[in-house]
Scaffold this motif. Structure first.
Motif, PDB file in Angstrom:
ATOM      1  N   ARG A   1       0.883  -9.219  72.343  1.00 21.49           N
ATOM      2  CA  ARG A   1       1.861  -8.951  71.293  1.00 21.49           C
ATOM      3  C   ARG A   1       1.288  -9.226  69.905  1.00 21.49           C
ATOM      4  O   ARG A   1       0.398 -10.051  69.732  1.00 21.49           O
ATOM      5  N   ARG A   2       1.844  -8.542  68.927  1.00 21.06           N
ATOM      6  CA  ARG A   2       1.558  -8.801  67.523  1.00 21.06           C
ATOM      7  C   ARG A   2       2.790  -9.467  66.901  1.00 21.06           C
ATOM      8  O   ARG A   2       3.908  -8.954  67.026  1.00 21.06           O
ATOM      9  N   HIS A   3       2.572 -10.601  66.238  1.00 13.59           N
ATOM     10  CA  HIS A   3       3.671 -11.271  65.551  1.00 13.59           C
ATOM     11  C   HIS A   3       3.977 -10.532  64.252  1.00 13.59           C
ATOM     12  O   HIS A   3       3.078 -10.308  63.441  1.00 13.59           O
ATOM     13  N   VAL A   4       5.238 -10.195  64.087  1.00 12.13           N
ATOM     14  CA  VAL A   4       5.658  -9.378  62.954  1.00 12.13           C
ATOM     15  C   VAL A   4       6.704 -10.115  62.133  1.00 12.13           C
ATOM     16  O   VAL A   4       7.664 -10.670  62.676  1.00 12.13           O
ATOM     17  N   LEU A   5       6.509 -10.105  60.821  1.00 10.02           N
ATOM     18  CA  LEU A   5       7.513 -10.638  59.907  1.00 10.02           C
ATOM     19  C   LEU A   5       8.021  -9.482  59.052  1.00 10.02           C
ATOM     20  O   LEU A   5       7.232  -8.675  58.559  1.00 10.02           O
ATOM     21  N   VAL A   6       9.326  -9.409  58.900  1.00  8.86           N
ATOM     22  CA  VAL A   6       9.948  -8.319  58.138  1.00  8.86           C
ATOM     23  C   VAL A   6      10.545  -8.895  56.866  1.00  8.86           C
ATOM     24  O   VAL A   6      11.206  -9.942  56.884  1.00  8.86           O
ATOM     25  N   ILE A   7      10.315  -8.201  55.759  1.00 15.26           N
ATOM     26  CA  ILE A   7      10.782  -8.691  54.472  1.00 15.26           C
ATOM     27  C   ILE A   7      11.378  -7.535  53.678  1.00 15.26           C
ATOM     28  O   ILE A   7      10.880  -6.412  53.740  1.00 15.26           O
TER      29      ILE A   7
ATOM     30  N   CYS B   1      10.157  -3.742  53.791  1.00 14.66           N
ATOM     31  CA  CYS B   1      11.202  -2.714  53.760  1.00 14.66           C
ATOM     32  C   CYS B   1      11.723  -2.634  52.324  1.00 14.66           C
ATOM     33  O   CYS B   1      12.520  -3.465  51.907  1.00 14.66           O
ATOM     34  N   TYR B   2      11.248  -1.680  51.590  1.00 14.78           N
ATOM     35  CA  TYR B   2      11.514  -1.686  50.156  1.00 14.78           C
ATOM     36  C   TYR B   2      12.598  -0.684  49.752  1.00 14.78           C
ATOM     37  O   TYR B   2      12.731   0.377  50.329  1.00 14.78           O
ATOM     38  N   LYS B   3      13.370  -1.115  48.776  1.00 13.58           N
ATOM     39  CA  LYS B   3      14.280  -0.246  48.044  1.00 13.58           C
ATOM     40  C   LYS B   3      14.120  -0.568  46.562  1.00 13.58           C
ATOM     41  O   LYS B   3      13.747   0.282  45.770  1.00 13.58           O
ATOM     42  N   TYR B   4      14.385  -1.853  46.254  1.00 10.25           N
ATOM     43  CA  TYR B   4      14.291  -2.281  44.864  1.00 10.25           C
ATOM     44  C   TYR B   4      13.366  -3.487  44.728  1.00 10.25           C
ATOM     45  O   TYR B   4      13.547  -4.307  43.848  1.00 10.25           O
ATOM     46  N   LEU B   5      12.396  -3.588  45.634  1.00 15.27           N
ATOM     47  CA  LEU B   5      11.473  -4.714  45.604  1.00 15.27           C
ATOM     48  C   LEU B   5      10.615  -4.642  44.343  1.00 15.27           C
ATOM     49  O   LEU B   5      10.063  -3.587  44.018  1.00 15.27           O
ATOM     50  N   HIS B   6      10.500  -5.776  43.665  1.00 17.30           N
ATOM     51  CA  HIS B   6       9.777  -5.797  42.388  1.00 17.30           C
ATOM     52  C   HIS B   6       8.293  -5.504  42.614  1.00 17.30           C
ATOM     53  O   HIS B   6       7.676  -6.067  43.525  1.00 17.30           O
ATOM     54  N   PRO B   7       7.703  -4.624  41.796  1.00 12.20           N
ATOM     55  CA  PRO B   7       6.296  -4.254  42.008  1.00 12.20           C
ATOM     56  C   PRO B   7       5.326  -5.434  41.939  1.00 12.20           C
ATOM     57  O   PRO B   7       4.319  -5.449  42.635  1.00 12.20           O
TER      58      PRO B   7
ATOM     59  N   SER C   1       9.767   2.900  54.165  1.00 11.91           N
ATOM     60  CA  SER C   1      10.662   3.573  53.223  1.00 11.91           C
ATOM     61  C   SER C   1      12.083   3.587  53.780  1.00 11.91           C
ATOM     62  O   SER C   1      12.308   3.432  54.980  1.00 11.91           O
ATOM     63  N   ASP C   2      13.056   3.788  52.883  1.00 14.82           N
ATOM     64  CA  ASP C   2      14.451   3.920  53.332  1.00 14.82           C
ATOM     65  C   ASP C   2      14.775   5.340  53.744  1.00 14.82           C
ATOM     66  O   ASP C   2      15.900   5.644  54.112  1.00 14.82           O
ATOM     67  N   LEU C   3      13.754   6.234  53.694  1.00 13.81           N
ATOM     68  CA  LEU C   3      13.978   7.620  54.110  1.00 13.81           C
ATOM     69  C   LEU C   3      13.990   7.726  55.625  1.00 13.81           C
ATOM     70  O   LEU C   3      13.261   7.019  56.315  1.00 13.81           O
ATOM     71  N   ILE C   4      14.823   8.621  56.147  1.00 12.39           N
ATOM     72  CA  ILE C   4      14.802   8.979  57.565  1.00 12.39           C
ATOM     73  C   ILE C   4      14.439  10.454  57.628  1.00 12.39           C
ATOM     74  O   ILE C   4      15.204  11.317  57.191  1.00 12.39           O
ATOM     75  N   LEU C   5      13.242  10.743  58.147  1.00  7.48           N
ATOM     76  CA  LEU C   5      12.720  12.100  58.117  1.00  7.48           C
ATOM     77  C   LEU C   5      12.638  12.690  59.511  1.00  7.48           C
ATOM     78  O   LEU C   5      12.205  12.023  60.439  1.00  7.48           O
ATOM     79  N   ASN C   6      13.069  13.938  59.626  1.00  8.35           N
ATOM     80  CA  ASN C   6      12.863  14.682  60.866  1.00  8.35           C
ATOM     81  C   ASN C   6      11.842  15.778  60.556  1.00  8.35           C
ATOM     82  O   ASN C   6      12.132  16.959  60.573  1.00  8.35           O
ATOM     83  N   ASN C   7      10.633  15.337  60.226  1.00 13.07           N
ATOM     84  CA  ASN C   7       9.609  16.256  59.769  1.00 13.07           C
ATOM     85  C   ASN C   7       8.259  15.741  60.223  1.00 13.07           C
ATOM     86  O   ASN C   7       7.857  14.647  59.854  1.00 13.07           O
TER      87      ASN C   7
END
Length: 449
Positions: free
Chosen positions: A138-144, A199-205, A226-232
Motif C-alpha cells: 500500500r501507499r500511504h496517502v494524505l488528502v488536503i 484537492c484545490y479550488k481556492y488553495l492559495h498559490p 481538479s474539481d472538474l468531472i470529465l467524461n473525455n
C-alpha cells in the motif's frame, strides 16, 4: 498492514521480460530449425536482440507498472517499446548487413514475445491486485484541500482497493487557515505520506508552492486534483512555461503507434484472409450466381473517413434493383433478400469482399459501420455526436454490430451509435481483437442478419 514490495517490482519485471524474450527466441528458433531452415546465425541474432532490448527497455522504462493498474495502458506502452526494438534490430540486420537472419525466426520471435508478455503481465497484475486487496503493498496517502473534492477522491479509493492506496488523514482548507505554516509542515512529516493529493479550488498559490517544495525535500509525490468531472478520454496537461493547462481535444488523436499497428494489422489480416480464403471466395461467387439472377458482387457508395465517399463491395444478397424505390434498411423478413442471401447475411459471409476495401485503405478491419449519405444526414440531425465517428476509418466489423446488431430503422441506428462512440474513446489492439473474436462467434452461431 503496510508492507511495501514496490522496490522489487521494477527489477523483477525487467528481468522477467528478458527471460520471456529469450524463451520466445528459443521457441522461434526451434520452430524455424525444425520446419523452415537450419542455416541461421542464431547466436549472433540472440545477442543482438538481447542487447537492443536492454537498451530500449532502459530508455522507455516499459517495465514500470504504475498505479492505478490498467493492463491495457501497460501493454500499449510495451507495444511502443517492441516497435522501437524491431526498427533498431531491422536497421542493424538489413541496413548494415551484419547478419543474415531468417524472416520466419524474426516473425515467430516477436509474435511469441508479445503473446508471452500478455500472459506475464496479466499474471503480474492479478498478483498485485490480489495482494493490494489483502492490504499489502500500500501507499500511504494524505488528502488536503476542499472537502467535497476530497470526499469524491476518498470514495474512489474505497471502491478500488486494487489501487493500493491507504488513506491516512485529511486536512481541510478551514484547518489550514488555523494551522501556522510550520505546524502544518510538521503534521505532514509526522504522517509520513508517500503521496499527497491536493484537492484545490481556492488553495492559495504560495501554500501550494510550499507543498510542492515539501514533496521535493521529502521524496513525497504531490498530486493535484481538479474539481472538474470529465467524461473525455482526450484530456491532457499542456505546460505553457510554468502554467499547466488541461487540454480537451475534440478529435480522437491516435498516436503514431496505434495508427502504425492498426494499419499493419489491417494489411496482414486482409491479405491472409484473401489468400487463405480464396477457394471460399470462389465458391461463394459461384453459388451467388447460380441461385439468383445478377452479378456475384454488389457495390454501393458509402461515406468513409472525413466524409470521403468510397465504393463498398459485398456478395450480393438481394435481388437486382432491390432499391429502385430509394435507400432502405433491411429487416428480418425483407422480401428483397434472396434465399441464399439470408444464409450469407446470417453468417456475415456477404461482408468478405470488404477485405479489398480494407487492403485499399478505405476501411479498417474494426471501426464504426460505414453508412450512406442519405442516412448520415438523418443520424446527424438526431444525434450530432455521430460526426465524431466520421473522423476515423469505418470498419468491416464493429462493437456496435456485434453488441447491438444490424439496425432496421433510424431509431435503432441511433441506439447503436453509443457502442461505436465507446470504441472511439478506447481504440487499441486489445479491443480490436476482442471485437474480431466476437464477430467470429456471431458468424459461427449464424446470428447476423
Amino acid at each position: 498492514m503496510s508492507i511495501r514490495y514496490s522496490k522489487f517490482l521494477q527489477p523483477v519485471t525487467f528481468i522477467s521480460d528478458l527471460i520471456v524474450l529469450n524463451i520466445a527466441l528459443q521457441c522461434a528458433h526451434s520452430l524455424v530449425f525444425k520446419y523452415y531452415s537450419s542455416e541461421i546465425q542464431s547466436v549472433n541474432f540472440v545477442l543482438l536482440v538481447n542487447l537492443v532490448w536492454v537498451s530500449v527497455s532502459t530508455i522507455t522504462k516499459n517495465y514500470t507498472i504504475s498505479r492505478p493498474l490498467v493492463l491495457k495502458d501497460n501493454l500499449n506502452r510495451f507495444l511502443s517499446s517492441l516497435l522501437y526494438h524491431l526498427l533498431v534490430v531491422l536497421g542493424v540486420i538489413y541496413f548494415f548487413r551484419l547478419y543474415e537472419v531468417s524472416r520466419w525466426e524474426m516473425f515467430f520471435t516477436y509474435s511469441l514475445f508479445f503473446f508471452f508478455i500478455i500472459i506475464q503481465r496479466s499474471i503480474i497484475f492479478f498478483i498485485l491486485d490480489y495482494i493490494r486487496k489483502k492490504g499489502y503493498n500500500r501507499r500511504h496517502v494524505l488528502v488536503i484541500g476542499d472537502q467535497d473534492i476530497a470526499n469524491r477522491l476518498i470514495r474512489s479509493f474505497s471502491k478500488h482497493p486494487e489501487y493500493g492506496y491507504y488513506f491516512t488523514d485529511f486536512i481541510s482548507e478551514d484547518m489550514i487557515k488555523d494551522f501556522p505554516e510550520q505546524a502544518l509542515m510538521e503534521k505532514l512529516v509526522s504522517k509520513s505520506p508517500d503521496e499527497v493529493f491536493v484537492c484545490y479550488k481556492y488553495l492559495h498559490p504560495l501554500l501550494l508552492q510550499k507543498l510542492v517544495d515539501f514533496g521535493e525535500q521529502n521524496a513525497v509525490k504531490i498530486k493535484l486534483v481538479s474539481d472538474l468531472i470529465l467524461n473525455n478520454n482526450y484530456a491532457s496537461i499542456v505546460n505553457y512555461e510554468n502554467l499547466p493547462v488541461i487540454q480537451l481535444s475534440a478529435n480522437p488523436e491516435l498516436s503514431f503507434k496505434v495508427i502504425f499497428f492498426k494499419r499493419s494489422f489491417d494489411i496482414v489480416f486482409s491479405l491472409s484472409v484473401m489468400i487463405v480464403g480464396l477457394p471460399v471466395f470462389l465458391l461463394l461467387m459461384l453459388i451467388t450466381r447460380m441461385t439468383s439472377k445478377g452479378p456475384a458482387f454488389y457495390k454501393q457508395e458509402r461515406i468513409g473517413k472525413n466524409h470521403k465517399p468510397f465504393t463498398i463491395y459485398k456478395f450480393r444478397s438481394m435481388y437486382i434493383n432491390a432499391e429502385k424505390a430509394g435507400p432502405q434498411l433491411s429487416s428480418d423478413r425483407d422480401p428483397r433478400i434472396t434465399g441464399w442471401g439470408r444464409i450469407l447475411r446470417k453468417s456475415r459471409l456477404d461482408e468478405l469482399p470488404q477485405f479489398w476495401n480494407v487492403l485499399k485503405g478505405e476501411m479498417s478491419v474494426v471501426g464504426p459501420r460505414p453508412e450512406r449519405q442519405h442516412f448520415i444526414e438523418q443520424l446527424i440531425e438526431k444525434s450530432p455526436s455521430y460526426r465524431k465517428l466520421l473522423r476515423i476509418k469505418p470498419g468491416l466489423t464493429s462493437i456496435g454490430q456485434v453488441s447491438y446488431g444490424y439496425a432496421e430503422n433510424l431509431d435503432q441506428m441511433h441506439s447503436r451509435i453509443r457502442y461505436d462512440l465507446i470504441y472511439l474513446n478506447n481504440i487499441n489492439f486489445n479491443s480490436d481483437m476482442g471485437i474480431i473474436l466476437k464477430t467470429i462467434r456471431v458468424m459461427v452461431q449464424l446470428k447476423g442478419k
